[in-house]
Motif scaffolding. Structure first.
Motif, mmCIF file in Angstrom:
data_model
loop_
_atom_site.group_PDB
_atom_site.id
_atom_site.type_symbol
_atom_site.label_atom_id
_atom_site.label_comp_id
_atom_site.label_asym_id
_atom_site.label_seq_id
_atom_site.Cartn_x
_atom_site.Cartn_y
_atom_site.Cartn_z
ATOM 1 N N SER A 115 -5.629 -14.396 -8.161
ATOM 2 C CA SER A 115 -6.790 -13.679 -7.617
ATOM 3 C C SER A 115 -6.586 -13.158 -6.199
ATOM 4 N N TYR A 116 -5.388 -13.361 -5.615
ATOM 5 C CA TYR A 116 -5.148 -12.901 -4.255
ATOM 6 C C TYR A 116 -3.665 -12.581 -4.040
ATOM 7 N N PHE A 117 -3.396 -11.868 -2.963
ATOM 8 C CA PHE A 117 -2.043 -11.536 -2.520
ATOM 9 C C PHE A 117 -1.840 -12.188 -1.151
ATOM 10 N N THR A 155 7.052 -5.829 13.241
ATOM 11 C CA THR A 155 7.505 -4.683 12.442
ATOM 12 C C THR A 155 7.490 -5.056 10.962
ATOM 13 N N ASP A 156 8.114 -6.184 10.623
ATOM 14 C CA ASP A 156 8.133 -6.621 9.220
ATOM 15 C C ASP A 156 6.737 -6.971 8.724
ATOM 16 N N LEU A 157 5.920 -7.529 9.588
ATOM 17 C CA LEU A 157 4.536 -7.861 9.216
ATOM 18 C C LEU A 157 3.774 -6.577 8.871
ATOM 19 N N GLY A 158 3.910 -5.558 9.699
ATOM 20 C CA GLY A 158 3.252 -4.276 9.439
ATOM 21 C C GLY A 158 3.743 -3.627 8.158
ATOM 22 N N ILE A 159 5.059 -3.668 7.924
ATOM 23 C CA ILE A 159 5.637 -3.108 6.695
ATOM 24 C C ILE A 159 5.121 -3.870 5.477
ATOM 25 N N ALA A 160 5.085 -5.190 5.566
ATOM 26 C CA ALA A 160 4.608 -6.013 4.444
ATOM 27 C C ALA A 160 3.147 -5.685 4.117
ATOM 28 N N ILE A 161 2.328 -5.507 5.144
ATOM 29 C CA ILE A 161 0.917 -5.151 4.916
ATOM 30 C C ILE A 161 0.841 -3.823 4.165
ATOM 31 N N THR A 162 1.572 -2.829 4.646
ATOM 32 C CA THR A 162 1.567 -1.508 4.012
ATOM 33 C C THR A 162 2.030 -1.598 2.557
ATOM 34 N N GLU A 163 3.137 -2.312 2.314
ATOM 35 C CA GLU A 163 3.687 -2.415 0.959
ATOM 36 C C GLU A 163 2.741 -3.133 0.003
ATOM 37 N N LEU A 164 2.185 -4.266 0.442
ATOM 38 C CA LEU A 164 1.311 -5.006 -0.469
ATOM 39 C C LEU A 164 -0.001 -4.263 -0.725
ATOM 40 N N LEU A 165 -0.536 -3.585 0.275
ATOM 41 C CA LEU A 165 -1.754 -2.795 0.040
ATOM 42 C C LEU A 165 -1.505 -1.746 -1.041
ATOM 43 N N LYS A 166 -0.310 -1.149 -1.046
ATOM 44 C CA LYS A 166 0.041 -0.152 -2.078
ATOM 45 C C LYS A 166 0.185 -0.801 -3.456
ATOM 46 N N GLN A 167 0.688 -2.044 -3.488
ATOM 47 C CA GLN A 167 0.919 -2.748 -4.758
ATOM 48 C C GLN A 167 -0.369 -3.275 -5.376
ATOM 49 N N MET A 168 -1.368 -3.499 -4.561
ATOM 50 C CA MET A 168 -2.605 -4.110 -5.055
ATOM 51 C C MET A 168 -3.318 -3.164 -6.016
ATOM 52 N N PRO A 169 -4.061 -3.734 -6.971
ATOM 53 C CA PRO A 169 -4.767 -2.885 -7.934
ATOM 54 C C PRO A 169 -5.815 -2.007 -7.246
ATOM 55 N N GLU A 170 -6.154 -0.907 -7.913
ATOM 56 C CA GLU A 170 -7.202 -0.018 -7.403
ATOM 57 C C GLU A 170 -8.504 -0.809 -7.281
ATOM 58 N N GLY A 171 -9.377 -0.345 -6.433
ATOM 59 C CA GLY A 171 -10.658 -1.012 -6.237
ATOM 60 C C GLY A 171 -10.778 -1.522 -4.814
ATOM 61 N N LYS A 172 -11.813 -2.307 -4.600
ATOM 62 C CA LYS A 172 -12.074 -2.826 -3.256
ATOM 63 C C LYS A 172 -10.994 -3.817 -2.840
ATOM 64 N N LYS A 173 -10.500 -3.635 -1.608
ATOM 65 C CA LYS A 173 -9.471 -4.513 -1.060
ATOM 66 C C LYS A 173 -9.939 -5.026 0.295
ATOM 67 N N CYS A 174 -9.449 -6.204 0.643
ATOM 68 C CA CYS A 174 -9.805 -6.793 1.924
ATOM 69 C C CYS A 174 -8.628 -7.599 2.449
ATOM 70 N N ILE A 175 -8.370 -7.463 3.750
ATOM 71 C CA ILE A 175 -7.361 -8.303 4.390
ATOM 72 C C ILE A 175 -8.078 -9.462 5.074
ATOM 73 N N LEU A 176 -7.570 -10.652 4.842
ATOM 74 C CA LEU A 176 -8.029 -11.849 5.549
ATOM 75 C C LEU A 176 -6.872 -12.263 6.445
ATOM 76 N N PHE A 177 -7.030 -12.089 7.735
ATOM 77 C CA PHE A 177 -5.974 -12.393 8.701
ATOM 78 C C PHE A 177 -6.230 -13.771 9.288
ATOM 79 N N ASP A 178 -5.358 -14.728 8.933
ATOM 80 C CA ASP A 178 -5.522 -16.121 9.350
ATOM 81 C C ASP A 178 -4.277 -16.560 10.126
#
Length: 178
Positions: free
Chosen positions: A55-57, A86-109
Motif C-alpha cells: 500500500s506504499y512506496f 542528489t540521489d534523494l532527489g532522483i529517487a523521489i522523481t523516479e518513484l513518483l513516475k513509477q507510482m500508479p495514476e491517482g492521488k499521490k502523497c509524499i510523507l517525509f520522515d
C-alpha cells in the motif's frame, strides 16, 4: 496540500502512523521518504497496524548508511546516505513516475533528522526543491519534524513553503490532512 507537522520526540512514531492511516483513508498512495528508520523497521511498525507493504512506496536513506542489507523491491529505492541529496532527489522523481495514476502523497520522515546530516541552509534549499517538485507534479506532501528540532531559520522557511503547520494534537483532530 503541503503540511509541516511537528511533535514531541516521543510522539514522532505515533504521528507517522496516524498520518499514514489518514493518507491511506483518503485514497492517496503514499511515498515515504525516510531518513529516520530503515525500511525493514518501518514495514514491521506498519504491519503491526495492518498496513501492508503493497500500500506504499519507500525511499530509504538509512539502511545502506547503517550497513544494512538492501533487498531489491520495486516499491523501494535505497539512497546510500541521508546527505546524498542528489540521489534523494532522483529517487523521489523516479518513484513518483513509477507510482500508479491517482492521488499521490509524499510523507517525509523526518526533517529534523535530515538536519543531523546536512547544514540547515542546504536542507532548506533541498526542501524548497522538493516542495516545488511536489507542487509542479500536483502531489501532496507531509513533512514530519520533532518540535524544537528545527533551526528557527529552517522552521520559518518551511512555514513559508507549506500551506499549513500543525502540531500533533491539531493533526489528530483533522479528518483529512491532504
Amino acid at each position: 496540500m503541503l503540511c509541516l507537522l511537528v511533535a514531541q520526540p516521543e510522539q514522532i512514531q505515533d504521528m507517522n502512523l496516524m498520518v499514514m492511516k489518514k493518507i491511506l483513508a483518503s485514497g492517496c498512495t503514499p511515498l515515504i521518504v525516510t531518513v529516520n528508520k530503515p525500511y525493514k523497521v518501518l514495514t514491521k511498525i506498519y504491519a503491526k497496524e495492518g498496513i501492508g507493504p503493497e500500500s506504499y512506496f519507500v525511499i530509504d536513506a538509512v539502511t545502506q548508511y547503517s550497513g544494512g542489507v538492501c533487498p531489491p523491491s520495486p516499491r523501494v529505492k535505497y539512497v546510500n546516505n541521508p546527505s546524498n541529496l542528489t540521489d534523494l532527489g532522483i529517487a523521489i522523481t523516479e518513484l513518483l513516475k513509477q507510482m500508479p495514476e491517482g492521488k499521490k502523497c509524499i510523507l517525509f520522515d523526518s526533517v529534523s533528522m535530515l538536519l543531523i546530516h546536512i547544514p540547515s541552509a542546504t536542507a532548506s534549499k533541498f526542501l524548497h526543491f522538493v516542495v516545488n517538485k511536489l507542487q509542479l507534479s500536483d502531489v501532496s506532501g507531509i513533512f514530519l519534524s520533532v518540535e524544537k528540532g528545527l533551526d528557527p531559520v529552517v522552521m520559518s522557511q518551511m512555514s513559508a513553503f507549506v500551506d499549513h503547520v500543525m502540531d500533533y494534537e491539531q493533526a489528530q483532530k483533522q479528518t483529512c490532512l491532504l
